[in-house]
Design a protein around this motif. Structure first.
Motif, mmCIF file in Angstrom:
data_model
loop_
_atom_site.group_PDB
_atom_site.id
_atom_site.type_symbol
_atom_site.label_atom_id
_atom_site.label_comp_id
_atom_site.label_asym_id
_atom_site.label_seq_id
_atom_site.Cartn_x
_atom_site.Cartn_y
_atom_site.Cartn_z
ATOM 1 N N TRP A 43 -29.810 -22.532 -48.089
ATOM 2 C CA TRP A 43 -28.717 -21.810 -47.430
ATOM 3 C C TRP A 43 -28.058 -22.639 -46.326
ATOM 4 C CZ3 TRP A 43 -30.061 -17.901 -43.114
ATOM 5 C CH2 TRP A 43 -28.919 -17.242 -42.659
ATOM 6 N N ASN A 51 -17.573 -18.519 -46.070
ATOM 7 C CA ASN A 51 -18.292 -18.780 -47.322
ATOM 8 C C ASN A 51 -18.840 -17.491 -47.902
ATOM 9 O OD1 ASN A 51 -20.321 -18.644 -45.160
ATOM 10 N ND2 ASN A 51 -21.718 -18.932 -46.872
ATOM 11 N N HIS A 86 -30.407 -20.818 -38.692
ATOM 12 C CA HIS A 86 -29.293 -21.256 -39.535
ATOM 13 C C HIS A 86 -28.348 -22.238 -38.829
ATOM 14 C CE1 HIS A 86 -26.574 -21.191 -42.857
ATOM 15 N NE2 HIS A 86 -25.627 -20.528 -42.223
ATOM 16 N N CYS A 139 -23.584 -24.156 -45.808
ATOM 17 C CA CYS A 139 -22.548 -23.967 -44.787
ATOM 18 C C CYS A 139 -22.084 -25.284 -44.177
ATOM 19 C CB CYS A 139 -23.030 -23.002 -43.701
ATOM 20 S SG CYS A 139 -22.934 -21.285 -44.251
ATOM 21 N N GLU A 177 -27.698 -26.230 -39.283
ATOM 22 C CA GLU A 177 -26.380 -26.771 -39.657
ATOM 23 C C GLU A 177 -26.002 -27.926 -38.723
ATOM 24 O OE1 GLU A 177 -22.922 -24.346 -40.433
ATOM 25 O OE2 GLU A 177 -24.188 -22.598 -40.778
ATOM 26 N N CYS A 181 -19.757 -17.688 -41.115
ATOM 27 C CA CYS A 181 -20.756 -17.498 -42.159
ATOM 28 C C CYS A 181 -20.482 -16.138 -42.788
ATOM 29 C CB CYS A 181 -22.158 -17.532 -41.582
ATOM 30 S SG CYS A 181 -22.584 -19.192 -41.044
HETATM 31 ZN ZN ZN Z 1 -23.686 -20.096 -42.651
#
Ligand code: ZN
Ligand code: AMP
Length: 486
Positions: free
Chosen positions: A198, A59, A227, A202, A231, A21
């Motif tokens: 967000w 990213n 996060h 990813c 994901e 990330c």
């Molecule tokens: Zn990320």
């Protein structure tokens, strides 16, 4: 994922596919960010040194809540706003010798993100709210919480959270796609207008670049929840396959013993430290001095120590390349070099124990310096000792003496942001040290001349490469050696 140290095995042959990330480009990067990025860089370099082919993707989060807020505050478009900080990130990364991964940008992958949301909706894993936003239904993913090991029993099915960042007690259905709000950037897409959340960014970009299952996913420890948990949820529930095989999280650093924060006055961007006169190589060295999983206390004293350590390594290399040695070899030095290489490898193989790898190289330098003083390094010992240093530097990347040129760039940048008042005497001296640097160049040229006079072309080539790395072109003619700056 298992919370245990496991043997590293890539999914496919000799290839490692890894994703980190990257930065949210809404400000200059601080040393906490770079602690994480340097840790991942070290991993990347070490995997390659270990013989793997590594595909490494990072990213750039160039649309998110903070970016939208700050670009509106400054009255510029999201694109103008992020372009500046993306460039700064790339420059700063290069300044501390982070090798650039393949960079992918959120705003360049919007249609794929909308498509991903449609597929989640088709499978009943996501739904559209009244305002046109889309949410992931976490109740549909029974393993939710498996990475962060949090217990989400009793969470409310259908409760929602729109913010990109939130605390664990608000484990709720999270926003995949956010409907446009007045004054906010938004994109037309197959699922209506809006912008991606967000977490979605990813998942989509990592799988697009590396496949539905890949080897390693990295970031700072704050990304574990929500996060990375999110994901995993959206990726695995869609593909039915494991997402990332290994997770790599760098521990947050402390600064002068405390959590870094603007209000405590211990918040430093990389450029702040260079303005204070610290060398990029000292910063990199300090950031790597504690294994990624352990707490690093970043202090100004530590930074000064790091500068001394780097100087010792550089001086030792210079001693080896410029010295005159008697013919032959010393078995003790040959063993020392071989054992150092083995110790460094064993240390880094052990979950990247950078502290022990550094200890190994310093033991070598101490012993070899002592041998140097007593004439116990022979001509044939130079190559293996230099090779051990090179092995070290392939991963740690602090030996090239290019700090002055890098610091000059920060010096030149400062006025454009009204930071001239923050330029320290140390930085000014380093940036204006044209004469001093010339003297250093002349010294190396003299060493090249004497090496060539004794037909030691290897040493001459090493010196020439050093000069080239520092931006100096050397021309060898029949009339002597000339140099000029690139
Ligand atoms: Zn990320
Ligand atoms: P951000 O730009 O906020 O998205 O963060 C970029 C990276 O820096 C992420 O991997 C974060 O986890 C990491 N990070 C942020 N603050 C710190 C810190 N204090 N120490 C270590 N890593 C951090």
């Amino acid at each position: 994922m298992s919370s245990r140290i496991e043997e590293f095995q890539p999914l496919r042959d000799n290839e490692v596919r890894m994703y980190a990330c990257g930065p949210t480009v809404y400000d200059y990067g601080h040393i906490g960010n770079f602690r994480t990025f340097v840790a991942v860089d070290l991993l990347y370099r070490f995997l390659r040194q270990s013989g793997y082919e590594v595909r490494y993707v990072m990213n750039i989060t160039d649309v998110d809540d903070k970016i939208i807020r700050n670009s509106a505050r400054d009255g510029v478009s999201v694109q103008q706003f992020t372009a500046k900080y993306e460039t700064a990130f790339i420059e700063d990364s290069a300044m501390i010798n982070i090798e650039q991964p393949k960079l992918v940008r959120a705003t360049e992958n919007i249609p794929q993100m909308a498509e991903f949301v449609s597929r989640l909706v088709e499978k009943g894993l996501a739904y559209r709210a009244d305002d046109g936003s889309y949410y992931f239904r976490i109740a549909k993913f029974l393993q939710y919480g498996k990475l962060s090991k949090k217990d989400f029993q009793g969470m409310q099915d259908g409760a929602r959270v729109a913010a990109d960042e939130y605390e664990k007690d608000s484990a709720r259905d999270f926003a995949l796609w956010k409907a446009p709000k007045p004054g906010e950037a938004s994109w037309e897409s197959s699922i209506g207008p809006g912008r991606p959340g967000w977490h979605l960014e990813c998942s989509v970009m990592s799988m697009q670049e590396l496949g539905e299952s890949f080897d390693l996913h990295a970031g700072g420890e704050d990304l574990i929840f929500p996060h990375h948990e999110n994901e995993i949820a959206q990726s695995e529930s869609l593909t039915g396959k494991p997402f990332a095989k290994f997770w790599f999280h760098a521990r947050f650093l402390l600064v002068e013993g405390e959590k870094m924060s603007k209000s405590l006055g211990n918040f430093f961007t990389l450029r702040d430290l260079v303005l204070k006169g610290h060398k990029p190589s000292s910063i990199r060295y300090l950031l790597t001095s504690v294994p990624y999983r352990n707490q690093l206390n970043f202090t100004i004293d530590g930074l000064k120590q790091a500068a001394v350590s780097v100087e010792r390594l550089r001086n030792f290399r210079l001693r080896l390349t410029a010295g005159n040695f008697a013919d032959g070899s010393n078995a003790a030095m040959q063993t020392l070099a071989a054992e150092t290489v083995a110790r460094m490898r064993a240390a880094l193989d052990d979950d990247l124990n950078t502290a022990q790898a550094q200890a190994a190289i310093f033991d070598m330098v101490r012993h070899a310096n002592a041998a140097f003083d007593t004439g116990d390094i022979k001509k044939d010992d130079v190559v293996p000792l230099l090779a051990a240093l090179t092995k070290f530097d392939q991963v740690f990347a602090v030996l090239d003496d290019d700090d002055a040129a890098k610091m000059k760039r920060v010096f030149d940048w400062a006025p454009s942001e009204g930071r001239d008042k923050d330029i320290s005497d140390g930085l000014r001296e380093s940036a204006q040290s044209g004469k001093l640097a010339d003297a250093d160049i002349e010294k190396k040229i003299a060493e090249m001349k004497s090496a060539r006079a004794s037909r030691d072309f290897k040493t001459s080539d090493v010196l020439r490469a050093d000069l080239a790395a520092a931006g100096v072109l050397v021309e060898i003619t029949k009339d002597g050696i000339r140099w000029r700056r690139k």
